[in-house]
Scaffold this motif. Structure first.
Motif, short mmCIF file in Angstrom:
data_model
loop_
_atom_site.label_atom_id
_atom_site.label_comp_id
_atom_site.label_asym_id
_atom_site.label_seq_id
_atom_site.Cartn_x
_atom_site.Cartn_y
_atom_site.Cartn_z
N GLU A 16 -1.32 0.55 13.78
CA GLU A 16 -0.90 1.96 13.86
C GLU A 16 0.15 2.24 12.80
OE1 GLU A 16 1.22 5.11 16.98
OE2 GLU A 16 0.93 3.02 17.55
N TRP A 17 -0.05 3.33 12.08
CA TRP A 17 0.93 3.80 11.09
C TRP A 17 1.77 4.89 11.74
CZ3 TRP A 17 1.16 1.05 6.68
CH2 TRP A 17 0.02 0.33 6.28
N THR A 18 3.08 4.74 11.69
CA THR A 18 3.96 5.74 12.31
C THR A 18 4.18 6.95 11.41
OG1 THR A 18 5.85 4.44 11.52
CG2 THR A 18 5.16 4.12 13.80
N ALA A 19 3.87 6.79 10.14
CA ALA A 19 3.99 7.92 9.21
C ALA A 19 3.20 7.58 7.95
CB ALA A 19 5.46 8.17 8.84
N GLU A 20 2.90 8.63 7.17
CA GLU A 20 2.21 8.44 5.89
C GLU A 20 2.85 9.37 4.86
OE1 GLU A 20 -2.28 8.53 3.94
OE2 GLU A 20 -2.01 8.32 6.11
N VAL A 21 3.29 8.81 3.75
CA VAL A 21 3.99 9.58 2.72
C VAL A 21 3.48 9.18 1.34
CG1 VAL A 21 6.08 9.86 4.11
CG2 VAL A 21 5.88 7.90 2.56
N ASP A 22 3.90 9.95 0.35
CA ASP A 22 3.58 9.58 -1.03
C ASP A 22 4.52 8.50 -1.55
OD1 ASP A 22 1.51 11.55 -1.28
OD2 ASP A 22 3.08 13.08 -1.53
N ALA A 44 6.17 15.32 -4.40
CA ALA A 44 5.78 14.22 -3.52
C ALA A 44 6.41 14.36 -2.14
CB ALA A 44 6.19 12.89 -4.14
N ARG A 45 5.68 13.85 -1.15
CA ARG A 45 6.25 13.72 0.20
C ARG A 45 7.06 12.43 0.22
NH1 ARG A 45 1.21 13.02 3.64
NH2 ARG A 45 0.63 11.94 1.71
N ARG A 483 1.75 8.63 -9.03
CA ARG A 483 0.59 7.90 -8.50
C ARG A 483 -0.10 8.67 -7.40
NH1 ARG A 483 0.93 3.41 -6.01
NH2 ARG A 483 -0.78 2.30 -7.05
N SER A 484 0.57 9.70 -6.88
CA SER A 484 -0.01 10.50 -5.80
C SER A 484 -0.69 11.77 -6.32
CB SER A 484 1.06 10.88 -4.78
OG SER A 484 1.66 9.74 -4.23
#
Length: 485
Positions: A16-22, A44-45, A483-484
């Motif tokens: 499980e990923w608790t968050a996803e960001v750039d 970027a986030r 990169r994002s």
């Protein structure tokens, strides 16, 4: 504390990923803050994980010198000509194993970076402090903070003062103002910061690219998926095992400059991903003998009664040479006409003596050697010369009016302080590199986690940690964000 390398986790092991960001930034000191702000400015986030309860790291303890040049507004206003080329020549000359691309980028971008820093919401005072000091006592905006006027560097590059001080009186806390402004700017740009939350492991995909981190805070753990991870978690001066392994000169007696979290974790995380390191055996160690600057007219000798360094050197250069002497012993000798007692003596006053013979006996130095050294120095100083160490003419004054006094620069007697200078090998854009020079995809490092200007204690100048940390922090943040896109 240990030298243990954290385990690198496989992406498939994360349920499980608790968050996803750039862009995920580990640490909110000067480098991490600048990386986060610049990445967010690119759209970027960004998420910053900071182990401490507040932002700042070791930066918050710094005096507030930024090493900047090339013709900044303060240099121009105070009549000090400078150019990116002269700044480049100087930094290349003092670097231990210089990386020209990094130094060139830093010098070419220095004036623009100066303007960016002021754009955070403060202004360097358009004033100059002419004395030799560790840091300006007031809010003066500019002073010499390195060896620019010291031989041989003054012949290799046109000297210019480049130590720009944040306008906060005194010798500490100046950089805390910049951190405060970075926190404010980060909030304006939508950067999320989670405090008391530390990165414990990097997460890699099957090809070895870094795609996230595992984190821990009191009573909770989790994992963040990120396109790019920036390590900006400080040096390793507080890790006794790493210090003993890499920079034993810091393990002996100096007072270390850092916070609890300067434990080398960021560097060890990089190593876990296959990163190479540079300059891990280098440290800044110093026990300044000035102010007052008049003391620099004296001579510094070892226990054999011999001079070994030009006394007008920047304080960490003098200290680095002192620590290489037999028994790490050295003494600053000054006559009665040039004696002044420091307000806060880090090199303690030993005693005064009516004759050189008495002084030699008191210091345990061979009399003939000390008398010969003094005679040679005095003879040449009277003519404005120093053929042995080329001390600047403004500091050349004979020390021939007894009684004489001495200050103790010996390790264990003087109060030496220091911090580490080594870190992960990085590209000019902050990419973490392997031994073969290839980047670890998705992994970056900035500030004390990376080795940027390749300095050692002899070539260090005050302000290069904050200057290069903020400059390359921004550059790293921009590249990580790209990169994002």
């Amino acid at each position: 504390m240990s030298t243990q390398i954290p385990e690198i986790l496989a992406a498939e092991s994360i349920t499980e990923w608790t968050a996803e960001v750039d862009v995920l930034v580990a640490g909110f000191g000067i480098a991490g803050g600048c990386a986060a702000v610049e990445a967010a400015a690119q759209g970027a986030r960004v998420l910053v994980l900071e182990r401490a309860a507040v932002a700042g790291g070791t930066t918050a303890l710094a005096g507030g010198h930024f090493y900047l040049g090339g013709g900044t507004a303060v240099q121009q206003a105070t009549g000090h000509a400078d150019s990116a080329d002269e700044m480049y020549k100087y930094l290349m000359a003092v670097a231990r194993e210089p990386e020209p691309e990094k130094i060139r980028a830093y010098c070419d971008g220095s004036t623009a970076h100066f303007e960016w820093l002021e754009g955070l919401g403060f202004e360097f005072e358009r004033s100059y402090y002419p004395e030799k000091a560790v840091i300006q006592p007031g809010t003066q905006g500019l002073m010499y903070t390195g060896n620019e006027k010291v031989w041989p560097y003054r012949e290799q590059a046109v000297p210019a003062p480049r130590g720009h001080k944040v306008p906060v009186p005194g010798d500490t806390q100046g950089a805390a103002l910049v951190i405060e402004l970075l926190v404010k700017r980060a909030a304006q740009l939508g950067v999320e910061v989670q405090y008391e939350t530390g990165v414990t492991n990097l997460i890699a995909d099957a090809d070895g690219a870094i795609i996230g981190v595992k984190w821990r805070r009191p009573g909770e753990t989790g994992a963040v998926r990120a396109t790019s991870v920036v390590l900006a978690a400080g040096g390793f001066v507080m890790n006794a095992e790493m210090v003993a392994e890499h920079v034993p000169q810091l393990a002996e007696k100096p007072f270390v400059l850092g916070t609890t979290y300067d434990d080398g974790l960021g560097i060890r995380l990089g190593i876990s991903a296959g990163a190479a390191t540079r300059n891990m055996d280098q440290a800044f160690v110093t026990a300044p003998v000035y102010p007052p600057s008049k003391l620099l007219t004296g001579i510094v000798v070892n226990r054999e009664g011999k001079r070994f360094v030009s006394e007008d050197s920047y304080h960490s250069r003098t200290s680095a040479f002192a620590l290489e002497q037999p028994g790490a012993a050295a003494y600053l000798i000054v006559d009665s006409e040039h004696m002044e007692r420091p307000n806060f003596p880090l090199a303690p006053f030993i005693d005064g003596w009516e004759t050189v013979e008495e002084m030699a006996a008191g210091l345990g130095i061979p009399y003939e050697a000390l008398q010969s050294t003094l005679d040679r120095y005095n003879t040449h100083a009277a003519k404005g010369e120093d053929p042995d160490f080329h001390k600047g003419v403004e500091w050349l004054q004979p020390q021939d009016h007894g009684p004489w006094g001495a200050f103790d620069l010996t390790l264990g007697k003087a109060l030496y302080a220091g911090f580490t200078l080594g870190g992960l090998w990085t590209s000019v854009n902050g990419e973490v590199l392997r031994d073969n020079g290839s980047p670890v995809p998705g992994l970056y490092a900035a500030g004390a986690n990376g080795s940027t200007l390749a300095q050692d204690g002899k070539g260090y100048a005050s302000g290069t940690q904050l200057g290069s940390g903020s400059f390359f922090g921004r550059r790293t943040g921009r590249h990580a964000a790209s990169r994002s896109n």
